[in-house]
Design an enzyme around this catalytic site. Structure first.
Site, mmCIF file in Angstrom:
data_model
loop_
_atom_site.group_PDB
_atom_site.id
_atom_site.type_symbol
_atom_site.label_atom_id
_atom_site.label_comp_id
_atom_site.label_asym_id
_atom_site.label_seq_id
_atom_site.Cartn_x
_atom_site.Cartn_y
_atom_site.Cartn_z
ATOM 1 C CE LYS A 33 -0.480 0.001 5.016
ATOM 2 N NZ LYS A 33 -1.133 -0.667 6.128
ATOM 3 N NE ARG A 119 -6.914 0.547 11.925
ATOM 4 C CZ ARG A 119 -5.724 0.403 11.356
ATOM 5 N NH1 ARG A 119 -4.823 1.370 11.439
ATOM 6 N NH2 ARG A 119 -5.409 -0.695 10.706
ATOM 7 C CE1 TYR A 250 13.489 31.590 2.314
ATOM 8 C CE2 TYR A 250 13.883 29.243 1.968
ATOM 9 C CZ TYR A 250 13.468 30.466 1.491
ATOM 10 O OH TYR A 250 13.043 30.587 0.202
ATOM 11 C CG MET A 296 9.376 23.697 -2.049
ATOM 12 S SD MET A 296 8.417 24.777 -3.123
ATOM 13 C CE MET A 296 7.694 25.900 -1.944
HETATM 14 C C1 LIG Z 1 -0.255 -1.782 6.757
HETATM 15 C C2 LIG Z 1 -0.860 -3.033 7.156
HETATM 16 C C3 LIG Z 1 -0.054 -4.159 7.466
HETATM 17 C C4 LIG Z 1 1.457 -4.131 7.496
HETATM 18 O O1 LIG Z 1 1.942 -3.679 8.732
HETATM 19 P P1 LIG Z 1 3.530 -3.639 9.019
HETATM 20 O O2 LIG Z 1 3.614 -3.169 10.415
HETATM 21 O O3 LIG Z 1 4.095 -2.638 8.059
HETATM 22 O O4 LIG Z 1 4.054 -4.999 8.781
HETATM 23 C C5 LIG Z 1 -0.704 -5.351 7.747
HETATM 24 N N1 LIG Z 1 -2.051 -5.432 7.769
HETATM 25 C C6 LIG Z 1 -2.842 -4.364 7.494
HETATM 26 C C7 LIG Z 1 -4.311 -4.531 7.550
HETATM 27 C C8 LIG Z 1 -2.273 -3.142 7.207
HETATM 28 O O5 LIG Z 1 -3.071 -2.097 6.956
#
Ligand SMILES: *Cc1c(COP(=O)(O)O)cnc(C)c1O
Length: 341
Positions: A33, A119, A250, A296
């Site tokens: 992701k 969650r 800056y 930047m």
């Molecule tokens: C991001 C995520 C993971 C991975 O977690 P890590 O700590 O990076 O290994 C696993 N399961 C779900 C549902 C996630 O959103």
């Protein structure tokens, strides 16, 4: 322009460590992701596949489509796009009971259950009704999964959630018989949870941060020789000599206490590195001091190298900014060129 080098050998070695824990590469689901945690989805996915990874997770359906050719299946965590429901390789996570009602019949799904993180996920007492819908709509249930809220902390919470998940497994075994639903896969572990397990006994582990080379587990859980996969480089734009007493950048936050070299490098906060304010010391990989505030599109460094490594270990920046390595990595702008070496 800045660039990112990704080290194949480090990735291969991290995957070996994780596969050993899980009982095989085919038990790992690579969490890709958010542009593969900033590593670049389009370069990282084929490399992970070439190293033996067969399952992946993305956040969006669009990302899943981009990489599905490399994997057996891709779970999409938080988006339901109707047009893709018939896509054979894509599995949609169902994150609440209500969402089940909107999934068209025949879709492949993974059911998220809430075991204590609160969650998202369906509640334990909704499982029977969920199974009824799954059966009635002929959904293809790939797996049931959950997520730990304290996998990387020394506390009983991890065991409490694991127990809750074990109860859900038993419950499903019973309910599935009554609704003639098939056996499904179960997965609960992220990187930290997998690494702390002495005996991993689930179907899959969803590994993100450890695959990229990081693990913040307290040392009581053991030492893991994970190696960061990513290194960020910047190019020299210009060099000057700072005279004693001159102030740089800056706000003139850095004052030269002797005559010294200062070069401007072409990476700044628009590239996704956090905006260093020039106060407490922050150094590059080879320990050159960053001079004053990050701009930047550039920053001054006490160096005259043509190309400089800003970091090869995101925990240096994470510590400085009181955050976690994930936060430093995912922010790296997608336009930076990424290449495996
Ligand atoms: C991001 C995520 C993971 C991975 O977690 P890590 O700590 O990076 O290994 C696993 N399961 C779900 C549902 C996630 O959103």
């Amino acid at each position: 322009m800045p660039k990112i080098k990704l080290y194949s050998q480090n990735l291969a070695s991290n995957l070996d460590i994780l596969a050993k824990k899980a009982g095989g590469k085919e038990k790992l689901i690579a969490v890709l992701k958010d542009n593969a945690y900033g590593h670049g989805l389009s370069v990282f996915a084929p490399k992970a596949a070439s190293l033996g990874i067969v399952h992946a997770i993305t956040r969006e359906a669009k990302e899943a489509l981009e990489i599905e050719e490399f994997f057996q299946d891709v779970i999409v965590l938080s988006e339901h796009k109707e047009v893709f429901f018939k896509h054979p390789k894509i599995i949609f996570a169902v994150n609440e009971f209500e969402a089940l009602k909107n999934v068209p019949s025949g879709a492949r799904i993974a059911l998220k259950v809430d075991t204590g993180m609160h969650r998202n996920g369906i509640k334990s007492d909704e499982i029977e009704d969920a199974c009824a819908i799954i059966s009635q709509k002929k959904l293809s249930l790939h797996s049931i999964f959950t997520h730990f809220r304290s996998a990387d902390e020394i506390s009983g919470e991890f065991f409490w959630q694991r127990k809750n998940f074990d109860e859900i497994k038993v419950k499903y075994a019973d309910i599935s018989k009554r609704y003639s639903l098939p056996k499904v896969y179960f997965h609960s572990c992220n990187s930290a949870a997998l690494l702390r397990c002495n005996k991993f006994d689930e179907d899959f582990a969803r590994v993100g941060i450890a695959m990229y080379g990081y693990c913040d587990l307290p040392e009581v859980f053991g030492k893991f020789e994970l190696k960061p996969v990513l290194e960020l480089f910047a190019k020299r734009v210009s060099t000057k000599e700072l005279k004693i007493g001159q102030r740089v950048g800056y706000g003139g936050m850095f004052t030269a206490n002797k005559n010294m070299i200062s070069s401007l490098y072409d990476v700044g906060y628009s590239d996704g590195i956090l905006r260093y304010d020039g106060k407490a010391k922050l150094k590059t990989t080879n320990k050159s001091l960053i001079l004053g505030r990050v701009s930047m599109d550039s920053m001054s460094i006490n160096s005259d190298e043509e190309e400089i490594s800003i970091f090869n270990d995101a925990t240096v920046w994470a510590k400085h900014f009181n955050t976690i390595s994930y936060d430093i990595l995912v922010k790296l702008n997608a336009r930076i060129a990424r290449e495996f070496v």
